[in-house]
Design an enzyme around this catalytic site. Structure first.
Site, PDB file in Angstrom:
ATOM      1  N   TYR A  15      -3.269   6.604   2.584  1.00  0.00           N
ATOM      2  CA  TYR A  15      -2.721   7.956   2.569  1.00  0.00           C
ATOM      3  C   TYR A  15      -1.627   8.089   1.523  1.00  0.00           C
ATOM      4  CZ  TYR A  15       1.529   6.452   5.038  1.00  0.00           C
ATOM      5  OH  TYR A  15       2.705   5.856   5.372  1.00  0.00           O
ATOM      6  N   LYS A  25      -0.701   1.504   0.832  1.00  0.00           N
ATOM      7  CA  LYS A  25      -0.224   2.594   1.697  1.00  0.00           C
ATOM      8  C   LYS A  25      -1.334   2.881   2.716  1.00  0.00           C
ATOM      9  CE  LYS A  25       2.595   6.790   1.426  1.00  0.00           C
ATOM     10  NZ  LYS A  25       3.677   6.339   2.283  1.00  0.00           N
ATOM     11  N   ARG A  71      -0.963   5.756  -7.248  1.00  0.00           N
ATOM     12  CA  ARG A  71      -0.756   4.826  -6.120  1.00  0.00           C
ATOM     13  C   ARG A  71      -1.918   4.917  -5.134  1.00  0.00           C
ATOM     14  NH1 ARG A  71       4.717   5.088  -2.683  1.00  0.00           N
ATOM     15  NH2 ARG A  71       3.745   7.009  -1.937  1.00  0.00           N
ATOM     16  N   ARG A 126     -19.446   0.658  15.215  1.00  0.00           N
ATOM     17  CA  ARG A 126     -18.186  -0.077  15.397  1.00  0.00           C
ATOM     18  C   ARG A 126     -18.377  -1.555  15.087  1.00  0.00           C
ATOM     19  NH1 ARG A 126     -15.044  -3.377  17.402  1.00  0.00           N
ATOM     20  NH2 ARG A 126     -12.794  -3.023  17.304  1.00  0.00           N
ATOM     21  N   HIS A 142     -16.461  -4.451  12.352  1.00  0.00           N
ATOM     22  CA  HIS A 142     -15.373  -4.598  11.385  1.00  0.00           C
ATOM     23  C   HIS A 142     -15.878  -4.518   9.944  1.00  0.00           C
ATOM     24  CE1 HIS A 142     -13.454  -5.948  15.000  1.00  0.00           C
ATOM     25  NE2 HIS A 142     -12.310  -6.224  14.393  1.00  0.00           N
ATOM     26  N   GLU A 150      12.087  -4.012   2.797  1.00  0.00           N
ATOM     27  CA  GLU A 150      12.193  -2.544   2.706  1.00  0.00           C
ATOM     28  C   GLU A 150      12.552  -2.030   4.085  1.00  0.00           C
ATOM     29  OE1 GLU A 150       8.426  -0.609   1.819  1.00  0.00           O
ATOM     30  OE2 GLU A 150       7.328  -2.042   3.042  1.00  0.00           O
TER      31      GLU A 150
HETATM   32  N1  PMP Z   1       8.166   1.939   2.260  1.00  0.00           N
HETATM   33  C1  PMP Z   1       7.445   2.381   3.304  1.00  0.00           C
HETATM   34  C2  PMP Z   1       6.986   1.400   4.324  1.00  0.00           C
HETATM   35  C3  PMP Z   1       7.128   3.749   3.425  1.00  0.00           C
HETATM   36  O1  PMP Z   1       6.394   4.194   4.463  1.00  0.00           O
HETATM   37  C4  PMP Z   1       7.603   4.656   2.439  1.00  0.00           C
HETATM   38  C5  PMP Z   1       7.242   6.124   2.494  1.00  0.00           C
HETATM   39  N2  PMP Z   1       7.599   6.774   3.669  1.00  0.00           N
HETATM   40  C6  PMP Z   1       8.375   4.163   1.391  1.00  0.00           C
HETATM   41  C7  PMP Z   1       8.616   2.791   1.316  1.00  0.00           C
HETATM   42  C8  PMP Z   1       8.915   5.072   0.321  1.00  0.00           C
HETATM   43  O2  PMP Z   1       7.899   5.492  -0.548  1.00  0.00           O
HETATM   44  P1  PMP Z   1       7.996   6.908  -1.316  1.00  0.00           P
HETATM   45  O3  PMP Z   1       9.275   6.875  -2.081  1.00  0.00           O
HETATM   46  O4  PMP Z   1       6.815   6.915  -2.197  1.00  0.00           O
HETATM   47  O5  PMP Z   1       7.985   7.968  -0.269  1.00  0.00           O
END
Ligand code: PMP
Length: 287
Positions: A32, A146, A51, A99, A101, A178
């Site tokens: 997403y 993502k 991305r 279903r 994997h 992060e």
């Molecule tokens: N790390 C994670 C795990 C995220 O989910 C997000 C976005 N919510 C970010 C970093 C920041 O990414 P962006 O600046 O592209 O929103």
């Protein structure tokens, strides 16, 4: 009721349906993006689409649309949205299948786009900063994708909600990766530090904007791993994301960060970010 896009159709959100055998539902097998929209202008659209492509490549799913097609689908959602300022959420899953994997023989991806209510953080929040807690990063080793399978992030984020704070900062093997839904920066002795992009964090679009602005503003910065000790001793800690923009973390695990107020480097960056946002709104920047 917002209008959304689902597999070729624009329809009211409450009428949108996907089959229960969709692999997004069964396995979280999808990716997403969330793209901010200011004054109906998309913020860093091409970077978000790049991305998305990287995420799709990583999960071995063919992009169902060209960049041009994505642009017109997204532009139409923005046009139909009620608010000038919001976000666009888009999701691509591997679609329905038995279903199992293993990938279905022929994937028919599900494409879903919706407007997302999104407001920039309130001024009080920018002025006071937010509280955060730390936790061990117990996610997988492909945090650069993502992916919609966000259960670890959901559980980690809930820890901060339970503690009455805004974000959970994640530590892996003694280093900062992060936040549960954001990227992180620290300032130590006047130097802005950012962890390097790797498989252990999402390459944030806002992270890139902040580093570009640091360069443009002549803010001394270095991209290198940040240890837990450096985090705890930092003068400033920031989190960045499309929804939160740049926010100062002023309390960490109940202790003040620096003097407990957003620091001077944050103030500079926040102002630069707002200026940059305004150039996007006026259509003077690449989108
Ligand atoms: N790390 C994670 C795990 C995220 O989910 C997000 C976005 N919510 C970010 C970093 C920041 O990414 P962006 O600046 O592209 O929103």
């Amino acid at each position: 009721m917002p209008t959304i896009y689902l597999n070729g159709q624009y329809l009211p959100l409450e009428e949108a349906r996907i089959p229960v055998m969709d692999r997004g539902f069964l396995f979280g097998d999808g990716v997403y993006e969330v793209i901010p929209v200011y004054s109906r202008r998309l913020f860093r659209l091409h970077e978000h689409l790049d991305r998305l492509q990287a995420s799709l490549d990583s999960i071995r799913l063919t992009n169902p649309h060209t960049a041009g097609e994505w642009e017109s689908l997204i532009a139409h959602i923005v046009e139909l949205a009620e608010s000038e300022d919001q976000g666009v959420y888009l999701q691509v899953t591997r679609g329905p299948g038995p279903r199992d994997h293993a990938f279905p023989q022929q994937a028919r991806p599900t494409v879903f786009i919706m407007p997302l209510a999104m407001t920039a953080p309130a001024r009080e929040l920018v002025e006071s900063g937010v509280a955060a807690i730390t936790a061990q990063d117990n996610r997988w080793l492909r945090c650069d994708i993502k992916a919609t399978s966000l259960l670890p992030n959901v559980l980690l984020r809930q820890l901060s909600v339970d503690a009455g704070s805004a974000e959970t900062l994640l530590l892996r093997d003694g280093f900062l990766s992060e936040g549960s839904a954001s990227n992180l920066f620290i300032v130590a002795d006047g130097l802005l530090l950012a962890p390097p992009k790797s498989n252990l964090m999402l390459p944030g679009i806002t992270y890139d904007v902040v580093l570009e602005l640091a360069r443009a503003q002549g803010i001394a910065h270095e991209i290198r791993p940040i240890s837990e000790a450096e985090l705890r001793g930092a003068d400033e800690v920031w989190l960045t994301s499309s929804t939160k923009e740049v926010l100062a973390v002023t309390t960490l695990d109940g202790q003040p960060v620096g003097d407990g107020r957003p620091g001077p480097v944050f103030q500079r960056m926040h102002a630069a970010y707002q200026d940059y946002k305004h150039t996007v709104m006026r259509g003077k920047d690449k989108q």
